[in-house]
Scaffold this active site. Structure first.
Site, PDB file in Angstrom:
ATOM      1  N   GLU A 218       0.811  -1.218   0.000  1.00  0.00           N
ATOM      2  CA  GLU A 218       0.000   0.000   0.000  1.00  0.00           C
ATOM      3  C   GLU A 218       0.843   1.266   0.000  1.00  0.00           C
ATOM      4  O   GLU A 218       0.357   2.351   0.337  1.00  0.00           O
ATOM      5  CB  GLU A 218      -0.937  -0.009   1.208  1.00  0.00           C
ATOM      6  CG  GLU A 218      -1.955  -1.129   1.196  1.00  0.00           C
ATOM      7  CD  GLU A 218      -2.907  -1.052   2.359  1.00  0.00           C
ATOM      8  OE1 GLU A 218      -3.882  -0.275   2.280  1.00  0.00           O
ATOM      9  OE2 GLU A 218      -2.690  -1.756   3.358  1.00  0.00           O
TER      10      GLU A 218
ATOM     11  N   SER B 291      -6.141  -2.544   0.903  1.00  0.00           N
ATOM     12  CA  SER B 291      -6.429  -2.017  -0.434  1.00  0.00           C
ATOM     13  C   SER B 291      -6.789  -3.114  -1.428  1.00  0.00           C
ATOM     14  O   SER B 291      -6.589  -2.975  -2.630  1.00  0.00           O
ATOM     15  CB  SER B 291      -5.237  -1.209  -0.971  1.00  0.00           C
ATOM     16  OG  SER B 291      -5.035  -0.051  -0.203  1.00  0.00           O
TER      17      SER B 291
ATOM     18  N   TYR C  83      -9.623   2.711  -6.417  1.00  0.00           N
ATOM     19  CA  TYR C  83      -8.767   3.863  -6.669  1.00  0.00           C
ATOM     20  C   TYR C  83      -8.826   4.411  -8.087  1.00  0.00           C
ATOM     21  O   TYR C  83      -8.183   5.413  -8.377  1.00  0.00           O
ATOM     22  CB  TYR C  83      -7.321   3.509  -6.303  1.00  0.00           C
ATOM     23  CG  TYR C  83      -7.195   3.112  -4.853  1.00  0.00           C
ATOM     24  CD1 TYR C  83      -7.394   4.042  -3.841  1.00  0.00           C
ATOM     25  CD2 TYR C  83      -6.935   1.794  -4.483  1.00  0.00           C
ATOM     26  CE1 TYR C  83      -7.319   3.682  -2.508  1.00  0.00           C
ATOM     27  CE2 TYR C  83      -6.845   1.430  -3.146  1.00  0.00           C
ATOM     28  CZ  TYR C  83      -7.039   2.376  -2.173  1.00  0.00           C
ATOM     29  OH  TYR C  83      -6.964   2.013  -0.848  1.00  0.00           O
TER      30      TYR C  83
ATOM     31  N   ARG D 189     -12.000   2.680  10.611  1.00  0.00           N
ATOM     32  CA  ARG D 189     -13.113   2.367   9.706  1.00  0.00           C
ATOM     33  C   ARG D 189     -13.512   0.917   9.891  1.00  0.00           C
ATOM     34  O   ARG D 189     -12.663   0.026   9.845  1.00  0.00           O
ATOM     35  CB  ARG D 189     -12.702   2.623   8.256  1.00  0.00           C
ATOM     36  CG  ARG D 189     -13.887   2.704   7.285  1.00  0.00           C
ATOM     37  CD  ARG D 189     -13.424   2.813   5.853  1.00  0.00           C
ATOM     38  NE  ARG D 189     -12.990   1.514   5.346  1.00  0.00           N
ATOM     39  CZ  ARG D 189     -11.965   1.341   4.511  1.00  0.00           C
ATOM     40  NH1 ARG D 189     -11.240   2.365   4.116  1.00  0.00           N
ATOM     41  NH2 ARG D 189     -11.645   0.119   4.104  1.00  0.00           N
TER      42      ARG D 189
ATOM     43  N   ASP E 184     -15.716  -2.044   8.368  1.00  0.00           N
ATOM     44  CA  ASP E 184     -16.362  -2.458   7.125  1.00  0.00           C
ATOM     45  C   ASP E 184     -17.262  -3.666   7.387  1.00  0.00           C
ATOM     46  O   ASP E 184     -16.807  -4.665   7.960  1.00  0.00           O
ATOM     47  CB  ASP E 184     -15.320  -2.839   6.076  1.00  0.00           C
ATOM     48  CG  ASP E 184     -14.379  -1.686   5.731  1.00  0.00           C
ATOM     49  OD1 ASP E 184     -14.684  -0.536   6.129  1.00  0.00           O
ATOM     50  OD2 ASP E 184     -13.352  -1.933   5.082  1.00  0.00           O
TER      51      ASP E 184
ATOM     52  N   GLU F 212     -13.943  -6.278   8.054  1.00  0.00           N
ATOM     53  CA  GLU F 212     -12.628  -5.985   8.626  1.00  0.00           C
ATOM     54  C   GLU F 212     -12.647  -4.626   9.302  1.00  0.00           C
ATOM     55  O   GLU F 212     -13.602  -3.861   9.172  1.00  0.00           O
ATOM     56  CB  GLU F 212     -11.546  -6.006   7.547  1.00  0.00           C
ATOM     57  CG  GLU F 212     -11.736  -4.989   6.440  1.00  0.00           C
ATOM     58  CD  GLU F 212     -10.640  -5.078   5.393  1.00  0.00           C
ATOM     59  OE1 GLU F 212      -9.807  -4.160   5.346  1.00  0.00           O
ATOM     60  OE2 GLU F 212     -10.622  -6.062   4.627  1.00  0.00           O
TER      61      GLU F 212
ATOM     62  N   ASN G 241     -10.118  -1.182   9.845  1.00  0.00           N
ATOM     63  CA  ASN G 241      -8.927  -0.469   9.393  1.00  0.00           C
ATOM     64  C   ASN G 241      -8.595   0.640  10.375  1.00  0.00           C
ATOM     65  O   ASN G 241      -9.373   1.587  10.534  1.00  0.00           O
ATOM     66  CB  ASN G 241      -9.163   0.143   8.014  1.00  0.00           C
ATOM     67  CG  ASN G 241      -9.333  -0.900   6.936  1.00  0.00           C
ATOM     68  OD1 ASN G 241      -8.377  -1.309   6.305  1.00  0.00           O
ATOM     69  ND2 ASN G 241     -10.562  -1.355   6.730  1.00  0.00           N
TER      70      ASN G 241
ATOM     71  N   GLY H 259      -7.380   4.624   4.092  1.00  0.00           N
ATOM     72  CA  GLY H 259      -7.048   5.677   3.143  1.00  0.00           C
ATOM     73  C   GLY H 259      -7.542   7.020   3.646  1.00  0.00           C
ATOM     74  O   GLY H 259      -8.644   7.117   4.199  1.00  0.00           O
TER      75      GLY H 259
END
Length: 325
Positions: A24, A161, A231, A269, A271, A283, A285, A289
């Site tokens: 990443e 990612s 992305y 974050r 998810d 998951e 994070n 990002g």
């Protein structure tokens, strides 16, 4: 040791670290550049540091030995480690800051390591009664004995990612999917495909124990939410997500529970998949990002908190004597 400075008058000296040695790297460079540019220049004296793919540190074009890099970090009042993935988000940079005695934004060593490990996160969620996709943990030694019986998702245990993640709909693709995941990690998760809407929320924890949950964001994509979709503009981020009150409450409760159980700090974050049977955790994070167009800033923007204000809140929360009430 250099004393942490509020240099250039009343400005607070803050280090923003980007790059790193994981897959990443490029995403982290983009996040760090955006963060450094968005911090209010009247309030912060920003020091930009980069970790190359080979682990070497630099300040602009000037190479730094690790000792020099630590000295620079110690000259700052706080560090914003915007490094995604292993050797960054997994608690490595938090550990370096802890040893250097420097305040830093985000989760600590234990939470970073736990959340980066998707298998460990599943175990924590299970202990809380939060659903996750049924799955198995494989290594290079055991992967060859795994027999495909139905569609699965193959992913490295510790990567982000969507690198090394494959949706395997038929047995002919299994070997390549396992090889791709094992190229990034020595442990691999093989999980059942969850039928549900992909919905994320962010949790922002304060030093006084308060928790703020962002509006939910739904990821809508035509096909598979892979690296390109994330992305290259192939995904539609809808915030706030269209959820019933019951769905929203269940999602927020699950996010808060797993945030606290992992020991997260700052912003994380979470998810999930929203299904007819409730949320299914995908998951967590701890350093997602973080450009202005990334999911977490978009979620807080929907709640009226600008990108610059979110960054300011994160930094001020870790400065001694300047915590947000």
């Amino acid at each position: 040791m250099t004393t942490p400075a509020t240099s250039q008058g009343a400005r607070t000296r803050v280090a923003v670290v980007g790059g790193g040695q994981s897959c990443e790297h490029e995403v982290s460079l983009a996040s760090a550049a955006a963060v450094a540019a968005a911090l209010d220049p009247t309030a912060y004296d920003v020091v930009r540091l980069t970790i190359a793919r080979d682990g070497r540190w630099a300040s602009g074009d000037r190479a730094l030995g690790l000792g020099e890099a630590v000295t620079v970090l110690q000259s700052c009042a706080a560090v914003l480690p915007v490094v995604h993935g292993p050797r960054g988000e997994d608690g490595s940079l938090a550990a370096l800051c802890e040893l250097a005695g420097v305040a830093y934004v985000g989760s600590g060593v234990g939470a970073g390591a736990l959340a980066m490990d998707k298998w460990a996160t599943k175990l924590v969620a299970g202990a809380l009664g939060i659903a996750t996709a049924p799955g198995v943990l494989l290594t290079a030694a055991t992967a060859t004995s795994y027999a495909w019986t139905h569609p699965v998702v193959v992913k490295p245990v510790a990567a982000g990612s969507s690198h090394g993640v494959s949706l395997v709909g038929d047995p002919s693709r299994l070997a390549d999917a396992l090889a791709a995941a094992l190229a990034l990690d020595d442990r691999v998760l093989v999980e059942d495909v969850v039928a549900g809407r992909e919905v994320d929320v962010a949790v922002l924890g304060g030093p006084d124990g308060t928790r703020v949950v962002s509006p939910a964001l739904e990821v809508v994509v035509d096909g598979w939410f892979d690296y390109e979709a994330k992305y290259a503009g192939g995904a539609d981020f809808r915030v706030p997500a269209a959820l019933s009150d019951a769905e929203r409450c269940a999602l927020e409760e699950a996010a808060l529970a797993v945030y606290d159980a992992l020991g997260c700090a700052g912003v994380a974050r979470v998810d999930c998949f929203v299904t007819g049977d409730g949320p299914v955790l995908n998951e967590v994070n701890t350093m997602p990002g973080f450009t202005e167009q990334s999911q977490v800033p978009r979620m807080f923007a929907a709640a009226g908190m600008s990108y610059a204000d979110l960054l300011d809140r994160l930094v001020r929360d870790v400065l001694p004597g300047r915590a947000v009430s």
